[in-house]
Design an enzyme around this catalytic site. Structure first.
Site, mmCIF file in Angstrom:
data_model
loop_
_atom_site.group_PDB
_atom_site.id
_atom_site.type_symbol
_atom_site.label_atom_id
_atom_site.label_comp_id
_atom_site.label_asym_id
_atom_site.label_seq_id
_atom_site.Cartn_x
_atom_site.Cartn_y
_atom_site.Cartn_z
ATOM 1 N N SER A 41 1.056 -1.249 0.061
ATOM 2 C CA SER A 41 -0.146 0.105 -0.080
ATOM 3 C C SER A 41 0.591 1.366 -0.071
ATOM 4 O O SER A 41 0.201 2.571 -0.156
ATOM 5 C CB SER A 41 -0.784 -0.088 1.252
ATOM 6 O OG SER A 41 -1.880 -0.611 0.942
ATOM 7 N N LYS A 55 0.237 3.701 -2.768
ATOM 8 C CA LYS A 55 -0.690 4.938 -2.833
ATOM 9 C C LYS A 55 0.031 6.270 -2.666
ATOM 10 O O LYS A 55 -0.640 7.390 -3.075
ATOM 11 C CB LYS A 55 -1.674 4.847 -1.415
ATOM 12 C CG LYS A 55 -2.432 3.474 -1.484
ATOM 13 C CD LYS A 55 -3.657 3.590 -0.280
ATOM 14 C CE LYS A 55 -4.506 2.265 -0.492
ATOM 15 N NZ LYS A 55 -3.848 1.054 -0.296
ATOM 16 N N SER A 105 -5.861 4.072 4.137
ATOM 17 C CA SER A 105 -5.206 3.220 3.257
ATOM 18 C C SER A 105 -6.635 2.655 2.601
ATOM 19 O O SER A 105 -6.774 1.382 2.304
ATOM 20 C CB SER A 105 -4.641 1.887 3.752
ATOM 21 O OG SER A 105 -3.762 1.143 2.916
#
Length: 480
Positions: free
Chosen positions: A133, A136, A314
């Site tokens: 993640s 991102k 997230s």
């Protein structure tokens, strides 16, 4: 390469590293969402109540989390003249932590000084690995750069022109088309606004009944993420309500609708019925004809706020939506492939090291993603650059260690990095990553990225947290 003056990094350190301790939250920038709420709450907790109109005992401070142990050391260090972290001191501090067996079979690391625009530490920093993640961060930079922080994603209702192909099915029946614009945060309030304005427009045209069509043609390519049906992400379509969550939750895994667009259209139709505009049949998929006239529009929150929410929680649905918005801004197909092309091109345009990078998605759920520690640190440094204020939500959206988002339950109260480490987490089975910012003991703003694979998260996460905490307590300076 990024070059910031000493006064710039001092100011950045004061804002980014000490805002929790000083309460100067509102001075940090125009964006007021995401983890800012946690900071404001903590700042308020440190204010002394007093006088007859305040609850509680006058002059007594309410209970609040204690400041991070390293906060006091940072305050005087902001004035440290010309100290530059790096050299043997930093390597001596980080090397043993990077080699911790808890970080699995392969690990990379990079630490970057935003003041000098130089890498201070690296362990295979150019090696591209699965970032999970932390992808991102790249999605956020690309979207903010391409769209601007004030852009809002629309959802529209249009009435087709009176052509033979759009002929009504009855004299008092009006065709209406609900057009998805890619806002996964559209909620009941937004749908109500659309229904009210649509009902008014239909009534003005002398109709009492409608045939509802919903248009999802904005996106192309596969609807399902490559991981398949999964509680961490809804089908990727441009029309949905509340991220297709079926449990009314706001973040985290949740059961998702298998037909988000259809569900949204049916909810919209029900709201029209409540307003005296009857539907003649169940909503059906279709495309708004050319020449259609918009009669109702609602917008998402600004991209700046969406980025903060994406990073703090997230949020995978927002990540994929922002990646597709980036593709649309580049006049590319709003698909996984189009988003990948657009993100790569946008970061390259910003002068970032994209060699070896791959964006198979915008969320980091795809194991085919590849980013280097060097790229992640450079992305964060660019967001701190005074010449790029449009990227500031990348920093304000990062979870705060021990306080907000995906770091709320990490870092014990007596840990050095608590309240000072701001970082995006990344976790897949066998992959653990952490990338963010810290203010070191000399008051300098550093960006860092640590990526590891072949891991077990219960032991890898504390090992990553120890690495970030080490930066907050380390001056590790050499003469300039």
């Amino acid at each position: 390469m990024l070059q910031l003056k000493t006064w710039q990094v001092t100011a950045g350190s004061a804002v980014l590293g000490l805002v929790l301790a000083t309460g100067a939250v509102t001075a940090a920038g125009p964006w007021d969402s995401g983890q800012r709420k946690a900071e404001r709450a903590l700042a308020a907790a440190h204010e002394r109540p007093g006088g007859t109109h305040h609850a509680g005992n006058p002059g007594r401070r309410p209970a609040a989390p204690a400041p991070a142990p390293s906060a006091a050391a940072v305050l005087p260090a902001l004035a440290a003249p010309g100290a530059v972290p790096g050299g043997q001191g930093l390597a001596a501090r980080l090397d043993p932590l990077v080699r911790d067996p808890a970080l699995g079979s392969l690990r990379t690391a990079a630490v970057y000084d935003t003041a000098t625009g130089t890498r201070l530490y690296g362990e295979r920093p150019d090696r591209a690995m699965t970032p999970a993640s932390t992808t991102k961060i790249a999605t956020a930079v690309a979207a903010l750069s391409a769209l601007g922080p004030d852009h809002r994603i629309p959802t529209r209702v249009v009435l087709p022109p009176p052509t033979p192909e759009a002929a009504p099915v009855g004299r008092d029946v009006q065709r209406v088309v609900l057009v998805g614009g890619g806002d996964p945060t559209l909620g009941e309030a937004g749908l109500r606004v659309l229904a009210e304005r649509t009902a008014r427009a239909v009534s003005e045209r002398g109709a009492t009944r409608v045939a509802v069509t919903f248009d999802t043609s904005l996106y192309t390519g596969p609807v399902l993420h490559p991981i398949g049906r999964n509680p961490n992400i809804a089908p990727v379509v441009p029309l949905m309500t509340d991220e297709a969550r079926l449990d009314r939750s706001e973040h985290g895994p949740a059961e998702r609708s298998s037909d988000p667009a259809g569900d949204t259209a049916r909810a919209f139709a029900a709201l029209l019925n409540q307003r005296g505009i009857r539907t003649v049949s169940a909503p059906v998929p279709g495309t708004a004809p050319k020449g259609s006239v918009a009669v109702a529009t609602t917008h998402s929150r600004p991209v700046s706020a969406l980025v903060e929410r994406m990073l703090t929680n997230s949020d995978n649905d927002l990540a994929e939506a922002l990646a597709r918005q980036t593709a649309l801004a580049a006049h590319l197909p709003a698909s996984f492939d189009g988003a990948s092309q657009a993100m790569t091109a946008r970061l390259k345009q910003l002068g970032l090291p994209v060699a070896g990078a791959r964006f198979a998605d915008g969320s980091g759920l795809n194991r085919a993603d590849r980013l280097s520690a060097d790229l992640l640190t450079r992305l964060l440094a660019l967001a701190a650059d005074p010449d790029h204020p449009e990227l500031r939500p990348v920093l304000t959206g990062l979870p705060v260690a021990g306080f907000s988002g995906t770091l709320a339950d990490r870092y014990a109260p007596d840990t050095a990095g608590t309240g000072l480490v701001r970082a995006k987490t990344g976790t897949l089975t066998g992959v653990d990553t952490l990338a963010g910012t810290v203010v070191d003991a000399d008051g300098r703003l550093l960006t860092f990225a640590f990526l590891s694979s072949g891991t077990l998260s219960p032991v890898a996460r504390p090992a990553l947290d120890r690495l970030a905490s080490a930066l907050t307590t380390c001056g590790c300076t050499r003469a300039p």
